[in-house]
Write an enzyme that holds these catalytic residues in place. Structure first.
Site, mmCIF file in Angstrom:
data_model
loop_
_atom_site.group_PDB
_atom_site.id
_atom_site.type_symbol
_atom_site.label_atom_id
_atom_site.label_comp_id
_atom_site.label_asym_id
_atom_site.label_seq_id
_atom_site.Cartn_x
_atom_site.Cartn_y
_atom_site.Cartn_z
ATOM 1 N N LYS A 1 35.249 57.802 54.351
ATOM 2 C CA LYS A 1 35.003 59.119 53.757
ATOM 3 C C LYS A 1 33.509 59.256 53.469
ATOM 4 O O LYS A 1 32.910 58.359 52.863
ATOM 5 C CB LYS A 1 35.807 59.221 52.455
HETATM 6 C C1 E4P Z 1 39.902 64.794 48.360
HETATM 7 O O1 E4P Z 1 39.975 63.906 49.170
HETATM 8 C C2 E4P Z 1 39.602 64.570 46.934
HETATM 9 O O2 E4P Z 1 39.925 63.232 46.592
HETATM 10 C C3 E4P Z 1 40.391 65.425 45.995
HETATM 11 O O3 E4P Z 1 41.302 66.255 46.654
HETATM 12 C C4 E4P Z 1 39.581 66.072 44.926
HETATM 13 O O4 E4P Z 1 40.405 66.847 44.111
HETATM 14 P P1 E4P Z 1 39.991 67.333 42.640
HETATM 15 O O5 E4P Z 1 39.204 68.580 42.773
HETATM 16 O O6 E4P Z 1 41.315 67.579 41.966
HETATM 17 O O7 E4P Z 1 39.231 66.200 42.012
#
Ligand code: E4P
Length: 218
Positions: A83
Site C-alpha cells: 500500500k
Molecule cells: C483503506 O484502506 C483505509 O484503511 C480505510 O478504509 C480508512 O478508513 P477511515 O476513513 O475509516 O479511517
C-alpha cells in the site's frame, strides 16, 4: 464485488473470514497502531488466515525507501499487497513495483485526477476514501462513480477501484451500484449488511409454527 476487511484485529479478521464473504484484508498505520502488535508479525499472521491480498502500507515519504520497505513487506508472504500513498514519490514506487509484478494498493485517493495517475503508475487497486470525503461535504459515491466511468474509457487500464473509508451499508450498496470492483469494510459494516428486521420477524414466525409440528430434522 469483492469484499476486503479493513482492520488489524486478528480476532475480527478470523471471524469475518469464517463468514465466507471476505476476499482480502486491508490495514493502514493507524489500524496497526490500534492492534498494539508488531507490524511484520501482524501482517504475517493475517496472511496465514487469508490467501487473498493483504494490504500493508509503507511508512517512508521517498520512493527509494518505500521500495526498501516494500521488499521487507513482500518477503513476509506471497499475498502481501504493497500500500502506497497517492503522492509523487508513492506513484514512482508504484510504477517500479508494478513493473516487477508486485501487487499495489494506492491509498488516500480523493480525486479523479489522482485515480488516473494511480492507474498510469500500474496500481493493482486505487482506494478512494468515501467516508472522509462525505465528512467534508463532498460526495464519496460521486467520486467512485466518476473514477469507474473514467477507467471505462481506457480498457487497457487494469486498476481496480477499491471503495475505502466505508461508514455504512449504504456506502457498499452505492459503490456496488456504480461498479466499484472491491470495497474494504470495517467488520461492523459487514455484519450490518446481513440485517433486515423482516428477516428476523419472518424467521421467528417460521420457528414458532415449526415448533407446533413437534418434529426434528436432525
Ligand atoms: C483503506 O484502506 C483505509 O484503511 C480505510 O478504509 C480508512 O478508513 P477511515 O476513513 O475509516 O479511517
Amino acid at each position: 464485488m469483492k469484499f476486503f476487511i479493513d482492520t488489524g484485529d486478528i480476532a475480527e479478521i478470523r471471524q469475518a473470514c469464517e463468514s465466507g464473504m471476505v476476499d482480502g484484508v486491508t490495514t493502514n498505520p493507524s489500524l496497526v497502531a490500534n492492534s498494539g502488535r508488531d507490524f511484520k508479525e501482524l501482517i504475517r499472521e493475517i496472511c496465514t488466515i487469508t490467501s487473498g491480498p493483504v494490504s500493508a502500507e509503507v511508512l517512508a515519504m521517498d520512493a527509494p525507501t518505500m521500495l526498501k520497505e516494500a521488499e521487507v513487506l513482500s518477503a513476509i508472504a506471497d499475498n502481501v499487497c504493497i500500500k502506497l500513498p497517492l503522492t509523487v514519490e508513492g506513484l514512482k514506487a508504484c510504477k517500479v513495483l508494478s513493473s516487477q509484478g508486485i501487487a499495489t494498493n494506492v491509498t488516500l485517493c480523493f480525486s479523479v485526477s489522482q485515480a488516473l495517475l494511480a492507474a498510469k503508475a500500474g496500481a493493482t487497486y486505487v482506494s478512494p476514501f468515501m467516508g472522509r470525503l462525505d465528512d467534508v461535504s463532498e460526495s464519496g459515491i460521486q467520486l467512485i462513480a466518476d473514477i469507474v466511468n473514467m477507467y471505462r474509457n481506457y480498457p487497457e487500464l487494469n486498476t481496480q477501484v477499491l471503495a475505502a473509508s466505508i461508514r455504512s451499508p449504504l456506502h457498499i450498496v452505492e459503490a456496488a451500484s456504480v461498479g466499484a470492483h472491491v470495497a474494504t469494510l470495517p467488520p461492523k459494516i459487514l455484519y450490518q449488511l446481513y440485517q433486515h428486521p423482516l428477516t428476523d420477524k419472518g424467521l421467528a414466525g417460521f420457528m414458532k409454527d415449526w415448533e407446533k409440528t413437534g418434529q426434528k430434522l436432525v
